[in-house]
Motif scaffolding. Structure first.
Motif, PDB file in Angstrom:
ATOM      1  N   ALA A  87       7.467  44.032  69.010  1.00 22.26           N
ATOM      2  CA  ALA A  87       7.976  45.399  68.885  1.00 22.26           C
ATOM      3  C   ALA A  87       7.072  46.385  69.623  1.00 22.26           C
ATOM      4  O   ALA A  87       7.557  47.311  70.281  1.00 22.26           O
ATOM      5  CB  ALA A  87       8.097  45.788  67.414  1.00 22.26           C
ATOM      6  N   THR A  89       8.733  48.780  72.556  1.00 20.24           N
ATOM      7  CA  THR A  89       9.024  50.185  72.292  1.00 20.24           C
ATOM      8  C   THR A  89       8.677  51.056  73.496  1.00 20.24           C
ATOM      9  O   THR A  89       7.734  50.770  74.238  1.00 20.24           O
ATOM     10  CB  THR A  89       8.308  50.694  71.027  1.00 20.24           C
ATOM     11  OG1 THR A  89       8.773  52.021  70.740  1.00 20.24           O
ATOM     12  CG2 THR A  89       6.799  50.729  71.199  1.00 20.24           C
ATOM     13  N   ALA A 105       9.279  52.879  61.844  1.00 21.53           N
ATOM     14  CA  ALA A 105      10.685  52.517  62.070  1.00 21.53           C
ATOM     15  C   ALA A 105      11.610  53.719  61.981  1.00 21.53           C
ATOM     16  O   ALA A 105      12.614  53.788  62.690  1.00 21.53           O
ATOM     17  CB  ALA A 105      11.120  51.448  61.077  1.00 21.53           C
ATOM     18  N   THR A 106      11.287  54.678  61.124  1.00 21.73           N
ATOM     19  CA  THR A 106      12.155  55.843  60.963  1.00 21.73           C
ATOM     20  C   THR A 106      11.743  56.997  61.863  1.00 21.73           C
ATOM     21  O   THR A 106      12.402  58.018  61.875  1.00 21.73           O
ATOM     22  CB  THR A 106      12.169  56.332  59.498  1.00 21.73           C
ATOM     23  OG1 THR A 106      10.835  56.658  59.098  1.00 21.73           O
ATOM     24  CG2 THR A 106      12.751  55.279  58.586  1.00 21.73           C
ATOM     25  N   GLU A 155      12.186  53.873  66.466  1.00 21.09           N
ATOM     26  CA  GLU A 155      13.601  53.616  66.203  1.00 21.09           C
ATOM     27  C   GLU A 155      14.195  52.590  67.161  1.00 21.09           C
ATOM     28  O   GLU A 155      15.098  51.847  66.792  1.00 21.09           O
ATOM     29  CB  GLU A 155      14.403  54.907  66.269  1.00 21.09           C
ATOM     30  CG  GLU A 155      14.145  55.831  65.116  1.00 21.09           C
ATOM     31  CD  GLU A 155      14.943  57.116  65.194  1.00 21.09           C
ATOM     32  OE1 GLU A 155      15.723  57.284  66.149  1.00 21.09           O
ATOM     33  OE2 GLU A 155      14.786  57.945  64.295  1.00 21.09           O
ATOM     34  N   ASP A 156      13.675  52.531  68.395  1.00 17.92           N
ATOM     35  CA  ASP A 156      14.220  51.604  69.384  1.00 17.92           C
ATOM     36  C   ASP A 156      13.918  50.141  69.062  1.00 17.92           C
ATOM     37  O   ASP A 156      14.554  49.247  69.603  1.00 17.92           O
ATOM     38  CB  ASP A 156      13.741  51.966  70.794  1.00 17.92           C
ATOM     39  CG  ASP A 156      12.227  52.049  70.925  1.00 17.92           C
ATOM     40  OD1 ASP A 156      11.541  52.249  69.904  1.00 17.92           O
ATOM     41  OD2 ASP A 156      11.732  51.945  72.054  1.00 17.92           O
ATOM     42  N   ALA A 183      13.551  49.153  65.620  1.00 13.61           N
ATOM     43  CA  ALA A 183      13.658  49.141  64.154  1.00 13.61           C
ATOM     44  C   ALA A 183      14.096  47.787  63.605  1.00 13.61           C
ATOM     45  O   ALA A 183      13.627  47.361  62.549  1.00 13.61           O
ATOM     46  CB  ALA A 183      14.590  50.246  63.679  1.00 13.61           C
ATOM     47  N   ASP A 184      14.982  47.087  64.301  1.00 18.61           N
ATOM     48  CA  ASP A 184      15.441  45.783  63.810  1.00 18.61           C
ATOM     49  C   ASP A 184      14.296  44.771  63.768  1.00 18.61           C
ATOM     50  O   ASP A 184      14.183  43.992  62.812  1.00 18.61           O
ATOM     51  CB  ASP A 184      16.574  45.239  64.675  1.00 18.61           C
ATOM     52  CG  ASP A 184      17.874  46.005  64.485  1.00 18.61           C
ATOM     53  OD1 ASP A 184      18.027  46.702  63.457  1.00 18.61           O
ATOM     54  OD2 ASP A 184      18.749  45.908  65.371  1.00 18.61           O
ATOM     55  N   THR A 185      13.461  44.788  64.774  1.00 15.81           N
ATOM     56  CA  THR A 185      12.313  43.877  64.802  1.00 15.81           C
ATOM     57  C   THR A 185      11.324  44.230  63.697  1.00 15.81           C
ATOM     58  O   THR A 185      10.767  43.347  63.041  1.00 15.81           O
ATOM     59  CB  THR A 185      11.623  43.913  66.181  1.00 15.81           C
ATOM     60  OG1 THR A 185      12.595  43.645  67.193  1.00 15.81           O
ATOM     61  CG2 THR A 185      10.501  42.887  66.267  1.00 15.81           C
ATOM     62  N   ASP A 188      12.120  45.621  60.891  1.00 18.35           N
ATOM     63  CA  ASP A 188      12.755  45.170  59.647  1.00 18.35           C
ATOM     64  C   ASP A 188      12.547  43.673  59.430  1.00 18.35           C
ATOM     65  O   ASP A 188      12.332  43.229  58.298  1.00 18.35           O
ATOM     66  CB  ASP A 188      14.246  45.488  59.654  1.00 18.35           C
ATOM     67  CG  ASP A 188      14.545  46.962  59.436  1.00 18.35           C
ATOM     68  OD1 ASP A 188      13.640  47.702  58.976  1.00 18.35           O
ATOM     69  OD2 ASP A 188      15.684  47.373  59.731  1.00 18.35           O
ATOM     70  N   GLU A 189      12.614  42.890  60.491  1.00 14.65           N
ATOM     71  CA  GLU A 189      12.374  41.453  60.379  1.00 14.65           C
ATOM     72  C   GLU A 189      10.940  41.177  59.919  1.00 14.65           C
ATOM     73  O   GLU A 189      10.699  40.288  59.093  1.00 14.65           O
ATOM     74  CB  GLU A 189      12.622  40.751  61.711  1.00 14.65           C
ATOM     75  CG  GLU A 189      14.073  40.641  62.103  1.00 14.65           C
ATOM     76  CD  GLU A 189      14.223  39.917  63.427  1.00 14.65           C
ATOM     77  OE1 GLU A 189      13.702  38.783  63.543  1.00 14.65           O
ATOM     78  OE2 GLU A 189      14.847  40.488  64.341  1.00 14.65           O
ATOM     79  N   ASP A 243      10.688  41.958  56.297  1.00 12.52           N
ATOM     80  CA  ASP A 243      11.282  40.868  55.513  1.00 12.52           C
ATOM     81  C   ASP A 243      10.309  39.699  55.369  1.00 12.52           C
ATOM     82  O   ASP A 243      10.222  39.077  54.300  1.00 12.52           O
ATOM     83  CB  ASP A 243      12.576  40.380  56.154  1.00 12.52           C
ATOM     84  CG  ASP A 243      13.720  41.376  56.027  1.00 12.52           C
ATOM     85  OD1 ASP A 243      13.630  42.320  55.214  1.00 12.52           O
ATOM     86  OD2 ASP A 243      14.703  41.214  56.777  1.00 12.52           O
TER      87      ASP A 243
END
Length: 90
Positions: free
Chosen positions: A16, A20, A62-63, A67-68, A70-72, A74-75, A78
């Motif tokens: 990430a 970014t 992430a927020t 933002e570009d 954010a999915d990574t 989130d992973e 997790d």
């Protein structure tokens, strides 16, 4: 002993940081990746508080500036949650 979930989160955050477009987010993600990398191989694993602070920082990135990617992020979050699910305490 390697804590695989934390090593995975570190790798995801490194990715990430590279992906970014925001320099500030890249620096913050790289720092968090380094922290998780060290924690993944430390003699003693991190406690819930340390991981919660890292996750809070991830949420901020992430927020905001990240933002570009954010999915990574989130992973990675997790993966940290997966590690925390087996951690004693709170």
């Amino acid at each position: 002993m390697t804590r695989e979930e934390l090593a995975t989160a570190s790798d995801l955050l490194e990715s990430a940081a590279d992906d970014t477009a925001n320099d500030d987010a890249s620096e913050r993600l790289g720092d968090l990746a380094d922290q998780l990398d060290r924690l993944s191989t430390a003699d003693q694993g991190p406690d819930h508080g340390r991981l919660a602070r890292i996750q809070s920082a991830l949420n901020d990135v992430a927020t905001g500036d990240g933002e570009d990617v954010a999915d990574t992020i989130d992973e990675a979050d997790d993966a940290i949650n997966e590690y925390r699910s087996d951690l004693e305490g709170v």
